[in-house]
Enzyme design. Structure first.
Site, PDB file in Angstrom:
ATOM      1  N   ARG A  45      -1.083  89.342  29.421  1.00  0.00           N
ATOM      2  CA  ARG A  45      -1.394  90.796  28.865  1.00  0.00           C
ATOM      3  C   ARG A  45      -1.946  91.597  29.975  1.00  0.00           C
ATOM      4  NH1 ARG A  45      -5.669  90.411  31.516  1.00  0.00           N
ATOM      5  NH2 ARG A  45      -6.272  92.121  30.321  1.00  0.00           N
ATOM      6  N   GLY A  46      -2.084  92.783  29.616  1.00  0.00           N
ATOM      7  CA  GLY A  46      -2.422  93.850  30.649  1.00  0.00           C
ATOM      8  C   GLY A  46      -1.329  94.887  30.797  1.00  0.00           C
ATOM      9  N   ARG A  88       4.705  95.000  21.698  1.00  0.00           N
ATOM     10  CA  ARG A  88       3.327  95.773  21.778  1.00  0.00           C
ATOM     11  C   ARG A  88       3.519  97.295  22.037  1.00  0.00           C
ATOM     12  NH1 ARG A  88      -1.536  92.926  25.121  1.00  0.00           N
ATOM     13  NH2 ARG A  88      -2.676  94.037  23.522  1.00  0.00           N
ATOM     14  N   ASP A 236      -3.870 101.556  29.287  1.00  0.00           N
ATOM     15  CA  ASP A 236      -2.609 101.027  28.747  1.00  0.00           C
ATOM     16  C   ASP A 236      -1.881 102.272  28.804  1.00  0.00           C
ATOM     17  OD1 ASP A 236      -4.907  98.914  27.767  1.00  0.00           O
ATOM     18  OD2 ASP A 236      -2.866  97.968  27.765  1.00  0.00           O
ATOM     19  N   ASN A 246      -7.281 102.576  26.273  1.00  0.00           N
ATOM     20  CA  ASN A 246      -7.516 101.443  26.955  1.00  0.00           C
ATOM     21  C   ASN A 246      -8.123 100.627  25.834  1.00  0.00           C
ATOM     22  OD1 ASN A 246      -7.574  99.942  29.450  1.00  0.00           O
ATOM     23  ND2 ASN A 246      -9.888  99.895  29.533  1.00  0.00           N
TER      24      ASN A 246
HETATM   25  C1  LIG Z   1      -4.580  96.903  34.278  1.00  0.00           C
HETATM   26  S1  LIG Z   1      -4.291  97.407  32.641  1.00  0.00           S
HETATM   27  C2  LIG Z   1      -5.228  96.208  31.707  1.00  0.00           C
HETATM   28  C3  LIG Z   1      -5.424  96.685  30.146  1.00  0.00           C
HETATM   29  O1  LIG Z   1      -4.863  95.904  29.322  1.00  0.00           O
HETATM   30  C4  LIG Z   1      -5.863  95.249  28.469  1.00  0.00           C
HETATM   31  O2  LIG Z   1      -5.391  94.969  27.246  1.00  0.00           O
HETATM   32  P1  LIG Z   1      -4.482  93.747  26.567  1.00  0.00           P
HETATM   33  O3  LIG Z   1      -5.652  92.768  27.244  1.00  0.00           O
HETATM   34  O4  LIG Z   1      -4.783  94.021  25.255  1.00  0.00           O
HETATM   35  O5  LIG Z   1      -3.254  93.732  27.065  1.00  0.00           O
HETATM   36  C5  LIG Z   1      -6.879  96.230  28.421  1.00  0.00           C
HETATM   37  O6  LIG Z   1      -6.780  97.438  27.953  1.00  0.00           O
HETATM   38  C6  LIG Z   1      -6.923  96.541  30.072  1.00  0.00           C
HETATM   39  O7  LIG Z   1      -7.882  97.573  30.557  1.00  0.00           O
END
Ligand SMILES: CSC[C@H]1O[C@H](OP(=O)(O)O)[C@H](O)[C@@H]1O
EC number: 5.3.1.23
Length: 343
Positions: A45-46, A88, A236, A246
């Site tokens: 994720r990220g 997603r 994001d 985000n």
């Molecule tokens: C480097 S951007 C990471 C960004 O993604 C995360 O969301 P998720 O863990 O649900 O993919 C979160 O918004 C982070 O800031």
């Protein structure tokens, strides 16, 4: 740092982030569907990491296409791209990476299929390598904003685990630390999936960067006590007007920072900037399973069965609450972004 995701012996190998921090385990995805499942289930994720992983998923899917002529091969690759694209909806990096793989494919129409497969894998690897370089460039620009001795708050995980390596917000923190600045990090636990507690705390402790974990309702009190001098988070998707989507809770941190006169920065590469999306109101916000809120890790219930749940994975921080956006090209006001990144 352990690679977030990599191409290894013909499979997409990823660090299974759903098992951290107690277990460091790897998942070998042998087909593109397994890659899609890993993205959907937040095993990886990220925003940048999702894009890199999807690109590798396209390359993996291409290896298994049996067509021997380019037109049939290209046609067979489209449902694979579509399957990855619906995992997603918010992180624009996912769509950016898949579009880049499609553009690469289109440029290879005169090649034999085996050469096309190799070129697609090379493109996915180039996206991975580029992401690490972008993070390090962001880190350099962002580290200038952090003074020696400061305490920095971050939300969720925008680290090496959210990218191909080094991180966006945590890349800024890493770069400041590597420059010898004695900084402290405050990590929000980031309910409900706890990326801050499970991932950011783990990642910073791996690098021996001082980190203190707090629950999401503590940031305001620390700010009021003057214990936080700067906030830096990831993104994001950044809309053309500089609004930022985000992790849920980011907006609250930004409002609190504004109220206490604390600089609030967002760190993101060009692949997170989406000039086709005019404002934050136009960014699709992922709604996730209620079990993330009503249980810990999907098992231990912390709410009565059947309770109504609201579980958006992201929120939108308006541009006026953002001091600056840290990119690989420098730090810009949100209002400057469209001009700086117009293709
Ligand atoms: C480097 S951007 C990471 C960004 O993604 C995360 O969301 P998720 O863990 O649900 O993919 C979160 O918004 C982070 O800031």
């Amino acid at each position: 740092m352990i690679p977030t995701v990599e191409w290894k012996n013909g499979v997409v190998r990823l660090l299974d982030q759903s098992r951290l921090p107690e277990h460091v385990e790897f998942l070998d995805c042998r087909d593109y569907r397994a890659v899609a499942d890993a993205i959907r289930e937040l095993k990886v994720r990220g925003a940048p990491a999702i894009g890199v992983t999807a690109a590798l998923g396209v390359a993996l899917g291409a290896q298994a296409v049996s067509a021997t002529e380019f037109p049939a091969f290209a046609q067979a690759l489209m449902p694979i791209c579509d399957h990855l694209a619906v995992t997603r909806p918010t992180a624009v990096n996912l769509f950016w990476a898949i579009d880049r793989m499609k553009k690469k494919l289109a440029s290879l129409s005169a090649q034999a299929v085996p050469a096309v497969k190799a070129a697609l894998l090379a493109e996915a690897q180039a996206i991975l390598d580029e992401d690490i370089a972008l993070c390090k460039a962001m880190g350099k620009h962002g580290a200038e904003l952090i003074a020696n001795g400061q305490t920095v708050l971050t939300h969720c995980n925008a680290g090496a685990l959210a990218t191909a390596g080094y991180g966006t917000a945590l890349g800024v923190i890493r770069a400041a630390w590597e420059q010898g600045k004695k900084i402290q990090v405050i990590a929000d636990e980031t309910r409900p999936v706890l990326q801050g507690a499970r991932l950011t705390a783990w990642e910073l402790m791996q690098d021996k960067i001082p980190v203190t974990l707090i629950t999401d309702n503590m940031a305001g009190s620390l700010m009021r006590q003057g214990k936080i001098q700067l906030c830096v988070v990831g993104a994001d998707r950044i809309a053309a007007n500089g609004d930022v989507a985000n992790k849920i809770g980011t907006y609250s941190v930004a409002v609190l920072a504004k109220a206490h006169g604390i600089p609030f920065y967002v760190a993101a590469p060009y692949s997170t900037i989406d000039l086709k999306t005019k404002t934050g109101a136009d960014i699709p916000i992922e709604q996730r399973n209620s079990l993330e809120v009503t249980t810990i890790h999907g098992s231990h219930p912390i709410a009565p069965a059947g309770v109504a749940v609201y579980n958006p994975a992201f929120d939108v921080t308006p541009a006026e609450l953002i001091t600056g956006i840290i990119t690989e090209r420098g730090v810009f006001k949100p209002s400057e972004l469209a001009k700086q990144f117009a293709s």
